[in-house]
Design a protein around this motif. Structure first.
Motif, PDB file in Angstrom:
ATOM      1  N   SER A 182      42.123  34.702  33.445  1.00 17.29           N
ATOM      2  CA  SER A 182      43.012  34.985  32.314  1.00 17.29           C
ATOM      3  C   SER A 182      42.266  34.805  31.008  1.00 17.29           C
ATOM      4  N   PHE A 183      42.314  35.832  30.163  1.00 13.22           N
ATOM      5  CA  PHE A 183      41.808  35.726  28.793  1.00 13.22           C
ATOM      6  C   PHE A 183      43.002  35.336  27.923  1.00 13.22           C
ATOM      7  N   ASN A 208      50.837  34.767  30.047  1.00 11.89           N
ATOM      8  CA  ASN A 208      51.787  35.882  30.107  1.00 11.89           C
ATOM      9  C   ASN A 208      51.734  36.451  31.519  1.00 11.89           C
ATOM     10  N   ARG A 209      52.611  35.953  32.362  1.00 16.34           N
ATOM     11  CA  ARG A 209      52.592  36.359  33.772  1.00 16.34           C
ATOM     12  C   ARG A 209      52.925  37.830  33.945  1.00 16.34           C
ATOM     13  N   GLN A 210      53.653  38.400  32.994  1.00 15.09           N
ATOM     14  CA  GLN A 210      54.047  39.806  33.086  1.00 15.09           C
ATOM     15  C   GLN A 210      52.868  40.749  32.889  1.00 15.09           C
ATOM     16  N   LYS A 219      43.914  46.944  36.474  1.00 14.78           N
ATOM     17  CA  LYS A 219      45.127  47.234  35.726  1.00 14.78           C
ATOM     18  C   LYS A 219      45.834  45.930  35.366  1.00 14.78           C
ATOM     19  N   MET A 220      46.797  46.033  34.462  1.00 16.94           N
ATOM     20  CA  MET A 220      47.652  44.895  34.153  1.00 16.94           C
ATOM     21  C   MET A 220      48.728  44.811  35.238  1.00 16.94           C
ATOM     22  N   SER A 221      48.985  43.592  35.717  1.00 20.68           N
ATOM     23  CA  SER A 221      49.975  43.431  36.771  1.00 20.68           C
ATOM     24  C   SER A 221      50.668  42.081  36.629  1.00 20.68           C
TER      25      SER A 221
END
Length: 294
Positions: A182-183, A208-210, A219-221
């Motif tokens: 996580s950044f 930000n878990r979302q 990808k963002m997940s």
């Protein structure tokens, strides 16, 4: 109406704005690139700590550090409370070693879950060090950053191993664990009191878990349950160092994902490790300005 001449301030301002925008974009890309380059370096310092020999259950994460002539395994105290049951996987889990050495764990005033220090240190014995060096590296003491000033830019990296992203392959007789990366940035100082933490001892960062970076899919997940990352490092990548070959700095050890606020992660400052060892006479290290132990 006559067109404005090219020499007018109107065109100069547009050109200047475009140059600045391009320049800023270039700098941001270089900073992000520098952070990504830090990931394999951090990975070489970080191990999973397995509690069940047969099932390979990830119980926590640890960081290998060298200070002077001491080779250390650092984790959260609540992870090392079960030290006698822990193993470290080597060669993709084909070999499990039981770490040996002197263990130093703080004793909480009440329950461990209310422990705002929560730091465990193992001074590894020579046999364990030789085994560890087969697969891992040790963070040099010059890359420990005490007296760290909080950053509200996305300058921090959390790198740990969630249990849900780890599994044993029976067919290949190997162990595979995908890291959570996580950044992130520091939480506002006013959040510390809400979590019963202190800025001089802890660093609270956002989660930000979302929108979690998934390096597997690129990808963002949705982020994982974070059980298993306790004891991993909180690293700082200084944005001002994007042009130089600077290593990421270890500024804390992750200890909590508070039930009361799942958007925050809590670390204990690395100063706690150096101060504990300094006070016990194990190392001659710079004294922290943040706090001291009696």
């Amino acid at each position: 109406m006559k067109p404005l001449p090219k020499e007018s301030g109107f065109f100069v301002n547009i050109t200047y704005t475009r140059v600045i925008s391009f320049w800023m974009k270039s700098i941001i890309e270089q900073i992000v690139s520098k952070q990504i380059e830090s990931i394999p370096i951090i990975g070489d310092y970080t191990c999973t700590l397995i509690k069940n020999y047969n099932d390979y259950k990830v119980h926590g994460t640890g960081v290998f550090v060298r200070i002077s002539n001491l080779y250390l395994l650092i984790s959260a105290a609540h992870v090392l409370d079960d030290f006698d049951e822990l193993f470290i996987p080597l060669q993709e889990g084909k070999t499990l070693i039981k770490p040996g050495g002197e263990i130093i764990i703080n004793n909480p005033k009440s329950l461990r879950e209310h422990d705002d220090l929560d730091i465990g240190i193992v001074i590894l014995d020579d046999v364990t060090v030789e085994d560890i060096k087969q697969n891992y590296n040790f963070v040099n003491e010059n890359d420990l950053q005490i007296n760290h000033k909080l950053s509200y830019l996305n300058s921090y990296i959390v790198f740990g191993y969630p249990s849900s992203w780890s599994k044993k392959s029976m067919s290949r007789n190997s162990f595979h664990s995908r890291p959570f990366i996580s950044f992130t940035k520091s939480a506002d100082v006013k959040e510390y009191s809400k979590l019963n933490r202190n800025e001089f001892l802890n660093i609270v960062v956002e989660y930000n878990r979302q929108e979690t970076v998934n390096f597997k899919s690129k990808k963002m997940s949705y982020g994982p349950d974070l059980f298993g990352i306790s004891g991993c490092g909180l690293w700082y990548s200084n944005p001002e160092d994007y042009k130089i070959n600077a290593s990421p700095k270890l500024v804390g050890i992750m200890t909590d994902w508070p039930i009361s606020n799942k958007t925050k992660l809590i670390a204990t400052r690395i100063d706690a490790v150096t101060e504990i060892l300094r006070k016990k006479g194990y190392i001659n290290f710079l004294e922290s300005d943040m706090f001291s132990f009696k």
